[in-house]
Write a protein that holds these residues in place. Structure first.
Motif, PDB file in Angstrom:
ATOM      1  N   ASP A 140       0.837  -1.219   0.000  1.00 17.81           N
ATOM      2  CA  ASP A 140       0.000   0.000   0.000  1.00 17.81           C
ATOM      3  C   ASP A 140       0.867   1.263   0.000  1.00 17.81           C
ATOM      4  OD1 ASP A 140      -2.273  -1.556   0.189  1.00 17.81           O
ATOM      5  OD2 ASP A 140      -2.530  -1.262   2.355  1.00 17.81           O
ATOM      6  N   ALA A 141       1.923   1.244   0.788  1.00 17.37           N
ATOM      7  CA  ALA A 141       2.758   2.438   0.941  1.00 17.37           C
ATOM      8  C   ALA A 141       3.725   2.625  -0.225  1.00 17.37           C
ATOM      9  CB  ALA A 141       3.541   2.351   2.259  1.00 17.37           C
ATOM     10  N   LEU A 142       4.183   1.515  -0.824  1.00 21.91           N
ATOM     11  CA  LEU A 142       5.207   1.634  -1.877  1.00 21.91           C
ATOM     12  C   LEU A 142       4.618   1.962  -3.242  1.00 21.91           C
ATOM     13  CD1 LEU A 142       7.739  -1.233  -0.999  1.00 21.91           C
ATOM     14  CD2 LEU A 142       8.133   1.249  -0.871  1.00 21.91           C
ATOM     15  N   LEU A 143       3.421   1.471  -3.532  1.00 20.32           N
ATOM     16  CA  LEU A 143       2.894   1.675  -4.891  1.00 20.32           C
ATOM     17  C   LEU A 143       2.720   3.153  -5.254  1.00 20.32           C
ATOM     18  CD1 LEU A 143       0.533  -1.310  -5.773  1.00 20.32           C
ATOM     19  CD2 LEU A 143       2.994  -1.011  -6.104  1.00 20.32           C
ATOM     20  N   PRO A 144       2.241   4.011  -4.329  1.00 23.64           N
ATOM     21  CA  PRO A 144       2.186   5.438  -4.686  1.00 23.64           C
ATOM     22  C   PRO A 144       3.578   5.998  -5.008  1.00 23.64           C
ATOM     23  CG  PRO A 144       0.884   5.001  -2.725  1.00 23.64           C
ATOM     24  CD  PRO A 144       1.651   3.750  -3.008  1.00 23.64           C
ATOM     25  N   GLU A 145       4.580   5.487  -4.300  1.00 26.73           N
ATOM     26  CA  GLU A 145       5.962   5.917  -4.518  1.00 26.73           C
ATOM     27  C   GLU A 145       6.477   5.468  -5.897  1.00 26.73           C
ATOM     28  OE1 GLU A 145       8.000   7.572  -2.409  1.00 26.73           O
ATOM     29  OE2 GLU A 145       9.871   7.269  -3.529  1.00 26.73           O
ATOM     30  N   LEU A 146       6.145   4.216  -6.285  1.00 26.85           N
ATOM     31  CA  LEU A 146       6.723   3.612  -7.499  1.00 26.85           C
ATOM     32  C   LEU A 146       5.814   3.733  -8.709  1.00 26.85           C
ATOM     33  CD1 LEU A 146       8.085   0.338  -5.840  1.00 26.85           C
ATOM     34  CD2 LEU A 146       9.428   2.342  -6.520  1.00 26.85           C
ATOM     35  N   GLY A 147       4.550   4.022  -8.491  1.00 26.53           N
ATOM     36  CA  GLY A 147       3.580   4.064  -9.590  1.00 26.53           C
ATOM     37  C   GLY A 147       2.496   3.040  -9.328  1.00 26.53           C
ATOM     38  N   PRO A 148       1.232   3.452  -9.390  1.00 27.67           N
ATOM     39  CA  PRO A 148       0.140   2.564  -8.976  1.00 27.67           C
ATOM     40  C   PRO A 148       0.008   1.304  -9.834  1.00 27.67           C
ATOM     41  CG  PRO A 148      -0.706   4.583  -9.989  1.00 27.67           C
ATOM     42  CD  PRO A 148       0.762   4.778  -9.811  1.00 27.67           C
ATOM     43  N   GLU A 149       0.524   1.331 -11.066  1.00 28.38           N
ATOM     44  CA  GLU A 149       0.392   0.154 -11.942  1.00 28.38           C
ATOM     45  C   GLU A 149       1.582  -0.791 -11.837  1.00 28.38           C
ATOM     46  OE1 GLU A 149      -2.428  -0.331 -13.625  1.00 28.38           O
ATOM     47  OE2 GLU A 149      -3.107   1.534 -12.668  1.00 28.38           O
ATOM     48  N   THR A 150       2.498  -0.513 -10.936  1.00 32.09           N
ATOM     49  CA  THR A 150       3.692  -1.351 -10.799  1.00 32.09           C
ATOM     50  C   THR A 150       3.315  -2.815 -10.560  1.00 32.09           C
ATOM     51  OG1 THR A 150       4.918   0.498  -9.855  1.00 32.09           O
ATOM     52  CG2 THR A 150       5.774  -1.701  -9.398  1.00 32.09           C
ATOM     53  N   PRO A 151       3.763  -3.737 -11.426  1.00 31.20           N
ATOM     54  CA  PRO A 151       3.493  -5.160 -11.165  1.00 31.20           C
ATOM     55  C   PRO A 151       4.350  -5.656 -10.002  1.00 31.20           C
ATOM     56  CG  PRO A 151       4.708  -4.887 -13.240  1.00 31.20           C
ATOM     57  CD  PRO A 151       4.519  -3.515 -12.674  1.00 31.20           C
ATOM     58  N   VAL A 152       3.747  -6.473  -9.144  1.00 29.82           N
ATOM     59  CA  VAL A 152       4.435  -6.911  -7.927  1.00 29.82           C
ATOM     60  C   VAL A 152       4.707  -8.412  -7.973  1.00 29.82           C
ATOM     61  CG1 VAL A 152       4.334  -6.978  -5.397  1.00 29.82           C
ATOM     62  CG2 VAL A 152       3.218  -5.097  -6.642  1.00 29.82           C
ATOM     63  N   GLY A 153       5.945  -8.787  -7.649  1.00 24.07           N
ATOM     64  CA  GLY A 153       6.320 -10.193  -7.509  1.00 24.07           C
ATOM     65  C   GLY A 153       6.833 -10.446  -6.109  1.00 24.07           C
ATOM     66  N   TYR A 154       6.960 -11.715  -5.744  1.00 26.44           N
ATOM     67  CA  TYR A 154       7.437 -12.075  -4.404  1.00 26.44           C
ATOM     68  C   TYR A 154       8.511 -13.150  -4.537  1.00 26.44           C
ATOM     69  CZ  TYR A 154       7.704 -13.577   0.401  1.00 26.44           C
ATOM     70  OH  TYR A 154       8.182 -13.867   1.657  1.00 26.44           O
ATOM     71  N   GLY A 155       9.477 -13.146  -3.614  1.00 32.36           N
ATOM     72  CA  GLY A 155      10.473 -14.210  -3.570  1.00 32.36           C
ATOM     73  C   GLY A 155      10.958 -14.457  -2.162  1.00 32.36           C
ATOM     74  N   GLY A 156      11.171 -15.724  -1.799  1.00 30.70           N
ATOM     75  CA  GLY A 156      11.711 -16.032  -0.480  1.00 30.70           C
ATOM     76  C   GLY A 156      11.845 -17.525  -0.277  1.00 30.70           C
ATOM     77  N   VAL A 157      12.785 -17.931   0.589  1.00 33.61           N
ATOM     78  CA  VAL A 157      12.945 -19.343   0.931  1.00 33.61           C
ATOM     79  C   VAL A 157      12.676 -19.532   2.427  1.00 33.61           C
ATOM     80  CG1 VAL A 157      14.541 -19.790  -0.981  1.00 33.61           C
ATOM     81  CG2 VAL A 157      15.465 -19.124   1.246  1.00 33.61           C
ATOM     82  N   THR A 158      12.465 -20.764   2.854  1.00 35.62           N
ATOM     83  CA  THR A 158      12.164 -21.172   4.239  1.00 35.62           C
ATOM     84  C   THR A 158      11.111 -20.235   4.867  1.00 35.62           C
ATOM     85  OG1 THR A 158      14.163 -20.086   5.099  1.00 35.62           O
ATOM     86  CG2 THR A 158      14.362 -22.385   4.500  1.00 35.62           C
ATOM     87  N   LEU A 159      11.450 -19.476   5.923  1.00 34.36           N
ATOM     88  CA  LEU A 159      10.431 -18.590   6.509  1.00 34.36           C
ATOM     89  C   LEU A 159       9.864 -17.646   5.444  1.00 34.36           C
ATOM     90  CD1 LEU A 159       8.807 -17.230   8.791  1.00 34.36           C
ATOM     91  CD2 LEU A 159      10.854 -15.855   9.300  1.00 34.36           C
ATOM     92  N   GLY A 160      10.721 -17.198   4.542  1.00 33.37           N
ATOM     93  CA  GLY A 160      10.270 -16.334   3.448  1.00 33.37           C
ATOM     94  C   GLY A 160       9.262 -17.025   2.544  1.00 33.37           C
ATOM     95  N   THR A 161       9.343 -18.331   2.452  1.00 41.90           N
ATOM     96  CA  THR A 161       8.352 -19.090   1.686  1.00 41.90           C
ATOM     97  C   THR A 161       7.053 -19.227   2.471  1.00 41.90           C
ATOM     98  OG1 THR A 161       9.922 -20.287   0.319  1.00 41.90           O
ATOM     99  CG2 THR A 161       7.825 -21.379   0.726  1.00 41.90           C
ATOM    100  N   ALA A 162       7.154 -19.541   3.759  1.00 43.23           N
ATOM    101  CA  ALA A 162       5.945 -19.664   4.588  1.00 43.23           C
ATOM    102  C   ALA A 162       5.131 -18.366   4.507  1.00 43.23           C
ATOM    103  CB  ALA A 162       6.322 -19.987   6.038  1.00 43.23           C
ATOM    104  N   THR A 163       5.808 -17.241   4.711  1.00 41.00           N
ATOM    105  CA  THR A 163       5.158 -15.936   4.628  1.00 41.00           C
ATOM    106  C   THR A 163       4.592 -15.698   3.231  1.00 41.00           C
ATOM    107  OG1 THR A 163       6.745 -15.099   6.251  1.00 41.00           O
ATOM    108  CG2 THR A 163       5.523 -13.461   4.975  1.00 41.00           C
ATOM    109  N   GLY A 164       5.407 -15.999   2.238  1.00 43.51           N
ATOM    110  CA  GLY A 164       5.017 -15.731   0.853  1.00 43.51           C
ATOM    111  C   GLY A 164       3.825 -16.548   0.406  1.00 43.51           C
ATOM    112  N   LEU A 165       3.715 -17.784   0.886  1.00 43.38           N
ATOM    113  CA  LEU A 165       2.575 -18.616   0.502  1.00 43.38           C
ATOM    114  C   LEU A 165       1.276 -18.000   1.038  1.00 43.38           C
ATOM    115  CD1 LEU A 165       4.125 -22.148   1.138  1.00 43.38           C
ATOM    116  CD2 LEU A 165       3.379 -21.268  -1.080  1.00 43.38           C
ATOM    117  N   LEU A 166       1.289 -17.620   2.326  1.00 42.16           N
ATOM    118  CA  LEU A 166       0.080 -17.022   2.910  1.00 42.16           C
ATOM    119  C   LEU A 166      -0.223 -15.680   2.235  1.00 42.16           C
ATOM    120  CD1 LEU A 166       0.592 -17.704   6.746  1.00 42.16           C
ATOM    121  CD2 LEU A 166      -0.531 -19.138   5.027  1.00 42.16           C
TER     122      LEU A 166
END
Lengths: 245, 245
Positions: free
Chosen positions: A127-153
């Motif tokens: 919510d906070a970054l998209l106004p900074e970067l541009g509202p149409e900015t496509p968003v991706g996620y990456g992470g392993v172990t705990l970063g994967t647990a968080t990313g899945l949810l």
């Protein structure tokens, strides 16, 4: 969101930020293309937003691919204080390790709690970054172990995430259920000799993803070891799915 | 080796060749860089040197990556006559298919024989092509199904092959034994919903490779279906291992 520091090196601007009680860092290329993706990077358990694996990928992605990259400290990690419950889990893990008992069940329970708490923090960060970067900015996620647990949810709950890269993770029901809801393209990187996470977990997780656009990459390596060539493969995965052709 | 035809389109020269009784095709970029790799492509059973998957990759690799690519018809395939034994196997496969019986055991036996006959043909092809392309040309191999069976035996026997990409294959002992001798970097592409080749074969083959430089990519897809993004990943695999930095 307050930016508290700003440095610049080799074409990449690096800024620390604070959002409520969440501490984070944003890497952006000095010259930003319209609609260049934002990649959210979730760190592993016990590490923090500037873990070497995250910093190396973030600066490479910003410099070579023009991506913006954001990382935040997980609850009780990096610059954020541990609460009483976090301290209990950490103590329980240390006791189990000293006694030579398996820490998997404690890690799974602790990570579930951390991941659940991190989801709204990541959504507020978007919510906070998209106004900074541009509202149409496509968003991706990456992470392993705990970063994967968080990313899945997070990926199951957040429609703005349009592609995600995961790693091996101690699988529990909430994660498998989340994977069954994920319909955006995913990549799964499995360390094939992980001494803490059986291969079967990666195979089960890969099967669980609802999306037909999924790819599993297995490489020799122990816990949290991903060969560097996969960083480049992952950049291409994001490019393929986040940048309109 | 006699070149019998030559055409050119979009920066790529395509030449048919004949070497003894082997028929082949060579794609080269019009502008060739010193020490640009030569990639050998082995086609699948029942197909030929100009199968669509081979032609598409060969022209892309030559045009975009500067590789030379060679493909030869397997014994009894493409422009090469079937011998009496080949005809028996094909008839046996057709009988089994009509009777609703499994063709796997026949395919495995037929492919073993084809792969064993193809190894000296590929080695003679390398002998003939290197003077044409430059004696220091680094050589890679790529192929799925029959192309994998052939490539495993060839890569285990031929030290000039310095990186190889394989796919799912009906595994038999000679192939697993060959994999145990392969010490050059390998990539294994597994079609995860292959109706003819169980996943377990890919996992067993991946484990068998002696090299620590191995990567397994699993993608949803049925027999012989590899998503196109893997063509690009494979080009990067060859670049990483065949082009000195």
């Amino acid at each position: 969101m307050n930016f508290t520091t700003e440095t610049s090196a080799e074409g990449v601007i690096e800024r620390d930020f604070v959002l409520d009680d969440v501490t984070g860092v944003l890497w952006t290329p000095e010259t930003r293309r319209d609609n260049a993706p934002l990649i959210l990077m979730g760190h592993s358990g016990g590490l923090h937003k500037r873990a070497p694996g995250i910093t190396a990928r973030a600066t490479r992605y910003a410099a070579d691919h023009g991506f913006s990259v954001a990382a935040i400290d997980a609850p009780g990690h990096g610059d954020r204080p541990r609460n009483a419950k976090d301290r209990e889990w950490v103590a329980a893990m240390m006791r189990a390790r000293e006694a030579g008992e398996p820490i998997g069940p404690i890690v799974a329970e602790y990570n579930t709690d951390l991941a659940e708490r991190a989801v709204p923090e990541w959504r507020a960060t978007i919510d906070a970054l998209l106004p900074e970067l541009g509202p149409e900015t496509p968003v991706g996620y990456g992470g392993v172990t705990l970063g994967t647990a968080t990313g899945l949810l997070l990926t199951a709950a957040e429609p703005r995430i349009r592609a995600a890269s995961f790693g091996s993770v101690l699988l529990f029901d909430a994660l498998t259920e989340a994977a069954r809801k994920i319909t955006v393209p995913v990549q799964l990187l499995a360390a094939w000799d992980d001494e803490e996470i059986p291969r079967e977990y990666a195979l089960t997780l890969f099967d669980a993803f609802a999306t037909p656009h999924k790819t599993l990459h297995a490489n020799p390596g122990r816990h949290n070891q991903t060969p560097w060539h996969e960083a480049e493969t992952t950049a291409r995965f994001y490019t393929r799915h986040l940048i309109p052709t």
